[in-house]
Design a protein around this motif. Sequence first.
Motif, PDB file in Angstrom:
ATOM      1  N   SER A 162       0.849  -1.189   0.000  1.00  0.00           N
ATOM      2  CA  SER A 162       0.000   0.000   0.000  1.00  0.00           C
ATOM      3  C   SER A 162       0.887   1.242   0.000  1.00  0.00           C
ATOM      4  N   TYR A 163       0.273   2.396  -0.294  1.00  0.00           N
ATOM      5  CA  TYR A 163       1.031   3.648  -0.280  1.00  0.00           C
ATOM      6  C   TYR A 163       1.626   3.902   1.103  1.00  0.00           C
ATOM      7  N   LYS A 164       0.861   3.599   2.129  1.00  0.00           N
ATOM      8  CA  LYS A 164       1.337   3.807   3.502  1.00  0.00           C
ATOM      9  C   LYS A 164       2.547   2.914   3.790  1.00  0.00           C
ATOM     10  N   GLU A 165       2.477   1.655   3.383  1.00  0.00           N
ATOM     11  CA  GLU A 165       3.598   0.739   3.603  1.00  0.00           C
ATOM     12  C   GLU A 165       4.827   1.200   2.828  1.00  0.00           C
ATOM     13  N   ILE A 166       4.620   1.652   1.599  1.00  0.00           N
ATOM     14  CA  ILE A 166       5.752   2.133   0.799  1.00  0.00           C
ATOM     15  C   ILE A 166       6.380   3.357   1.459  1.00  0.00           C
ATOM     16  N   SER A 167       5.552   4.236   2.018  1.00  0.00           N
ATOM     17  CA  SER A 167       6.106   5.423   2.684  1.00  0.00           C
ATOM     18  C   SER A 167       6.948   5.028   3.891  1.00  0.00           C
ATOM     19  N   HIS A 168       6.556   3.966   4.601  1.00  0.00           N
ATOM     20  CA  HIS A 168       7.371   3.478   5.724  1.00  0.00           C
ATOM     21  C   HIS A 168       8.679   2.890   5.219  1.00  0.00           C
ATOM     22  N   VAL A 169       8.609   2.094   4.161  1.00  0.00           N
ATOM     23  CA  VAL A 169       9.809   1.441   3.634  1.00  0.00           C
ATOM     24  C   VAL A 169      10.791   2.473   3.099  1.00  0.00           C
ATOM     25  N   THR A 170      10.294   3.476   2.378  1.00  0.00           N
ATOM     26  CA  THR A 170      11.172   4.463   1.750  1.00  0.00           C
ATOM     27  C   THR A 170      11.452   5.664   2.643  1.00  0.00           C
ATOM     28  N   GLU A 174       3.446   9.776   2.075  1.00  0.00           N
ATOM     29  CA  GLU A 174       2.584   9.126   1.095  1.00  0.00           C
ATOM     30  C   GLU A 174       2.450   9.993  -0.152  1.00  0.00           C
ATOM     31  N   GLN A 175       2.463  11.300   0.024  1.00  0.00           N
ATOM     32  CA  GLN A 175       2.371  12.212  -1.119  1.00  0.00           C
ATOM     33  C   GLN A 175       3.589  12.054  -2.029  1.00  0.00           C
ATOM     34  N   THR A 176       4.774  11.898  -1.448  1.00  0.00           N
ATOM     35  CA  THR A 176       5.986  11.676  -2.235  1.00  0.00           C
ATOM     36  C   THR A 176       5.882  10.353  -2.983  1.00  0.00           C
ATOM     37  N   VAL A 177       5.387   9.320  -2.305  1.00  0.00           N
ATOM     38  CA  VAL A 177       5.218   8.013  -2.947  1.00  0.00           C
ATOM     39  C   VAL A 177       4.276   8.135  -4.137  1.00  0.00           C
ATOM     40  N   ARG A 178       3.155   8.809  -3.956  1.00  0.00           N
ATOM     41  CA  ARG A 178       2.192   8.984  -5.052  1.00  0.00           C
ATOM     42  C   ARG A 178       2.814   9.733  -6.228  1.00  0.00           C
ATOM     43  N   GLY A 179       3.598  10.761  -5.929  1.00  0.00           N
ATOM     44  CA  GLY A 179       4.256  11.519  -6.987  1.00  0.00           C
ATOM     45  C   GLY A 179       5.265  10.677  -7.748  1.00  0.00           C
ATOM     46  N   ARG A 180       6.057   9.908  -7.016  1.00  0.00           N
ATOM     47  CA  ARG A 180       7.048   9.046  -7.667  1.00  0.00           C
ATOM     48  C   ARG A 180       6.376   7.988  -8.535  1.00  0.00           C
ATOM     49  N   LEU A 181       5.290   7.418  -8.025  1.00  0.00           N
ATOM     50  CA  LEU A 181       4.566   6.414  -8.802  1.00  0.00           C
ATOM     51  C   LEU A 181       3.951   7.029 -10.055  1.00  0.00           C
ATOM     52  N   PHE A 182       3.403   8.215  -9.934  1.00  0.00           N
ATOM     53  CA  PHE A 182       2.814   8.884 -11.089  1.00  0.00           C
ATOM     54  C   PHE A 182       3.874   9.098 -12.171  1.00  0.00           C
ATOM     55  N   ARG A 183       5.036   9.630 -11.770  1.00  0.00           N
ATOM     56  CA  ARG A 183       6.110   9.888 -12.741  1.00  0.00           C
ATOM     57  C   ARG A 183       6.651   8.585 -13.324  1.00  0.00           C
ATOM     58  N   ALA A 184       6.780   7.550 -12.491  1.00  0.00           N
ATOM     59  CA  ALA A 184       7.283   6.261 -12.983  1.00  0.00           C
ATOM     60  C   ALA A 184       6.316   5.662 -13.992  1.00  0.00           C
ATOM     61  N   ARG A 185       5.038   5.676 -13.670  1.00  0.00           N
ATOM     62  CA  ARG A 185       4.039   5.107 -14.585  1.00  0.00           C
ATOM     63  C   ARG A 185       3.994   5.876 -15.902  1.00  0.00           C
TER      64      ARG A 185
END
Length: 196
Positions: A162-170, A174-185
């Motif tokens: 989940s976005y929350k889990e990714i934010s913990h790992v990285t 969560e906003q940064t995770v969403r931005g990175r995923l958007f750019r990656a996709r």
Amino acid sequence: MIESPVSPSPDRDLRGRDLPDGLLAVRAAEGDEDSFAVLVERHGRPLLALARCMLGNPQDAEDAVQDAFVSAWRRLPEYHHSAEFRTWMYRITVNRCLTMRRHRPPPLSLDAVAEPAAGDVWSQPARSAEQVAATAALSRALGDLEAGQRLCWILREVQGLSYKEISHVTRTSEQTVRGRLFRARRSLQEAMGPWR
């Protein structure tokens, strides 16, 4: 094959398979090797898949996950359940993989494509060549992503976190995770456009 850094007693079965990770982690921190062996069995395969995606080499991936579990076993008394055990293990594994990549920056490889079954439509030479070329293109496109974007994409799309889990790992928001995923996709969509 990932093995527990501690060996379960041969005369005891691995009890506690149905217990939640948090309870198993508490028992393992108290020295219960069987509980830790259950955690290794439960989380070893997804962590190995993550490490393979990050490192591109099965042997390095196994080493990274083994090192991560050894580190977790030693650090269990420090684990305070602020994150799920699974997320904690992802963080340890990601850190180990990043350390290994710094010492040897390999290209990301997605060569682990299953062999086509006999009579399968992909067993035709042209289709097989097309599949290999598409896989190579995806591998190159992933390799061209910024490291943070690639990691977030792997954790979300391959590992299903989940976005929350990714934010913990990285260790980002969560906003940064969403931005990175958007750019990656978006980058992957552009790179893979000819393969649609």
